[in-house]
Design a protein around this motif. Structure first.
Motif, PDB file in Angstrom:
ATOM      1  N   HIS A 226       0.798  -1.219   0.000  1.00  0.00           N
ATOM      2  CA  HIS A 226       0.000   0.000   0.000  1.00  0.00           C
ATOM      3  C   HIS A 226       0.833   1.271   0.000  1.00  0.00           C
ATOM      4  O   HIS A 226       0.444   2.274  -0.583  1.00  0.00           O
ATOM      5  N   SER A 227       1.994   1.235   0.644  1.00  0.00           N
ATOM      6  CA  SER A 227       2.801   2.455   0.733  1.00  0.00           C
ATOM      7  C   SER A 227       4.184   2.110   1.260  1.00  0.00           C
ATOM      8  O   SER A 227       4.443   0.990   1.732  1.00  0.00           O
ATOM      9  N   ARG A 239       4.330  -1.006   3.629  1.00  0.00           N
ATOM     10  CA  ARG A 239       3.147  -1.344   4.419  1.00  0.00           C
ATOM     11  C   ARG A 239       2.226  -2.249   3.604  1.00  0.00           C
ATOM     12  O   ARG A 239       1.945  -1.977   2.434  1.00  0.00           O
ATOM     13  N   LEU A 261       1.775   3.598  -6.663  1.00  0.00           N
ATOM     14  CA  LEU A 261       2.499   3.369  -5.423  1.00  0.00           C
ATOM     15  C   LEU A 261       3.555   4.452  -5.197  1.00  0.00           C
ATOM     16  O   LEU A 261       3.748   4.927  -4.072  1.00  0.00           O
ATOM     17  N   GLU A 264       2.994   8.840  -4.274  1.00  0.00           N
ATOM     18  CA  GLU A 264       3.013   9.471  -2.948  1.00  0.00           C
ATOM     19  C   GLU A 264       4.417   9.835  -2.502  1.00  0.00           C
ATOM     20  O   GLU A 264       4.600  10.626  -1.582  1.00  0.00           O
TER      21      GLU A 264
END
Length: 415
Positions: A226-227, A239, A261, A264
């Protein structure tokens, strides 16, 4: 060093293989429940090392209006209220400039040659069954002017080491008898005896097993990333729903998942998904082609995979949307039957629609990022299987601090 590879498609798995052979402790995180279930699943099956020229080329510009407006066009543009789509299209047009396109073609040929040598080494070392054949490739032309242009381009590519020869229509049929009924349609063809074919999904599944059993690589499926967790210019963890995974280095090989991904982290990758389609049919003995064939007029490829025939093609610039799947698959079947009517049982075709992660100039993104331990190996478009092993070799060399056999700057992010 502990290296975490994100993605278990063919790019991620081959990256893990080269890294594990270097002695790294490798973990793969994959969101799907198995290997190679996205763009690597049912692609064209051709390993076309000499046919890696970019889609962005000056020769495509006169054809764009017809390709984009005709409903049965091999290339179809579906406009969306998506700034990323329009940025990609503008960058594609800029990449069509003559000198840039020629330089890209040379760089892609070099990566293709490295990939072929690296795959041959892998096949020699590992017992992997993936319907692999070194059967050559025949690109057939229906238009005499297009065939003449191809012969001129062939002469240029021969200066970069490409081994090809031009054939008239009768010689095409002599080489591949399955083309006999299509001979009246043909102006000629370009034969490249060094080309190969194989089942990318079978290759990937078998390689995943080799990684686990022989090299101690850990693969976690159903573990979407997710990050990132970053500290002082480095990525320290990712994560996932199962918690954080920490490593000393990370390789992003997520195909279409790479751009969202990394956005960010302030990285805007010049990638956009291009939709493609394929059929896999039971081949008819003595009627299905045994040489890989590309029908350039229809932009369709045919690759024998054991007792099956893979038929693939079409490019849709429509994002992740698939509005006319059944219509496009039916068109693919009709166009395949036009040139190979007796090749196999079309009624039993297994169909597939997938999204290829493409850059405007067709070159993959391989190498470093602004984060000193975060690396890219993504954006291979329709050439993921062809270029995977070479790309993996390059990224493993870069991570190890070795000088890669190619100019890494040619494949860099923000090149």
């Amino acid at each position: 060093m502990r290296v975490c590879v994100l993605g278990a498609g063919v790019a991620g798995l081959t990256s893990a293989y080269q890294l594990a052979r270097d002695g790294h402790e490798v973990t793969i995180l994959e969101g799907r429940d198995g290997a190679a279930l996205e763009a690597s699943f049912a692609n064209g099956g051709q390993l076309s090392y000499s046919y890696v020229a970019p889609l962005a080329d000056p020769s495509v510009l006169p054809h764009l209006p017809a390709w984009l407006l005709q409903s049965d066009s091999a290339l179809r543009f579906v406009p969306r209220l998506d700034p990323q789509q329009w940025r990609w299209c503008l960058s594609f047009l800029l990449a069509c400039r003559g000198e840039r396109a020629r330089q890209t073609a040379i760089e892609m040929l070099q990566l293709g040659a490295l990939s072929r040598a690296t795959l041959h080494d892998l096949v020699q070392r590992e017992a992997i069954d993936f319907n692999y054949v070194r059967n050559g490739k025949l690109v057939v032309y229906r238009d005499a002017n297009a065939f003449d242009a191809a012969r001129r381009k062939m002469a240029y590519l021969q200066t970069a080491g490409s081994d090809q020869r031009a054939l008239d229509a009768a010689a095409c049929v002599a080489l591949e008898p399955a083309l006999e009924r299509a001979q009246p349609l043909l102006a000629g063809g370009i034969h490249t005896p060094s080309e190969e074919a194989g089942d990318c999904h079978r290759f990937s599944v078998a390689l995943a097993d080799v990684l686990k059993t022989r090299y101690g690589v850990t693969i976690h499926y159903e573990t979407p990333v997710h990050s990132f967790v970053t500290e002082r210019g480095s990525a320290v963890a990712v994560r996932t729903p199962q918690g954080e995974w920490r490593a000393d280095a990370f390789v992003v090989a997520l195909g279409n998942g790479s751009a969202p991904l990394l956005r960010e982290l302030g990285m805007r990758l010049p990638m956009y998904p291009l939709t493609g389609y394929s059929l896999t049919i039971p081949g008819a003995p003595g009627q299905a082609p045994r040489v890989s064939v590309t029908d350039l007029h229809r932009k369709l490829v045919y690759a024998p995979l054991g007792e099956r025939l893979r038929i693939a093609g079409m490019v849709e610039i429509a994002g992740m949307h698939v509005a006319q799947r059944e219509r496009r698959l039916a068109l693919l079947k009709r166009q395949a039957q036009e040139i190979f009517p007796d090749a196999g049982d079309y009624a039993k075709a297994q169909t597939w629609c997938g999204h290829r992660p493409a850059t405007p100039d067709s070159k993959p993104l391989i190498g470093a990022t602004p984060y000193r331990n975060l690396w890219l190996n993504t954006g291979h478009g329709a050439l993921g299987f062809t270029l995977a092993c070479g790309s993996a070799r390059v990224i493993a060399d870069a991570i190890a601090g070795r000088t890669p056999p190619l100019d890494l700057g040619a494949y860099a992010w923000q090149r």
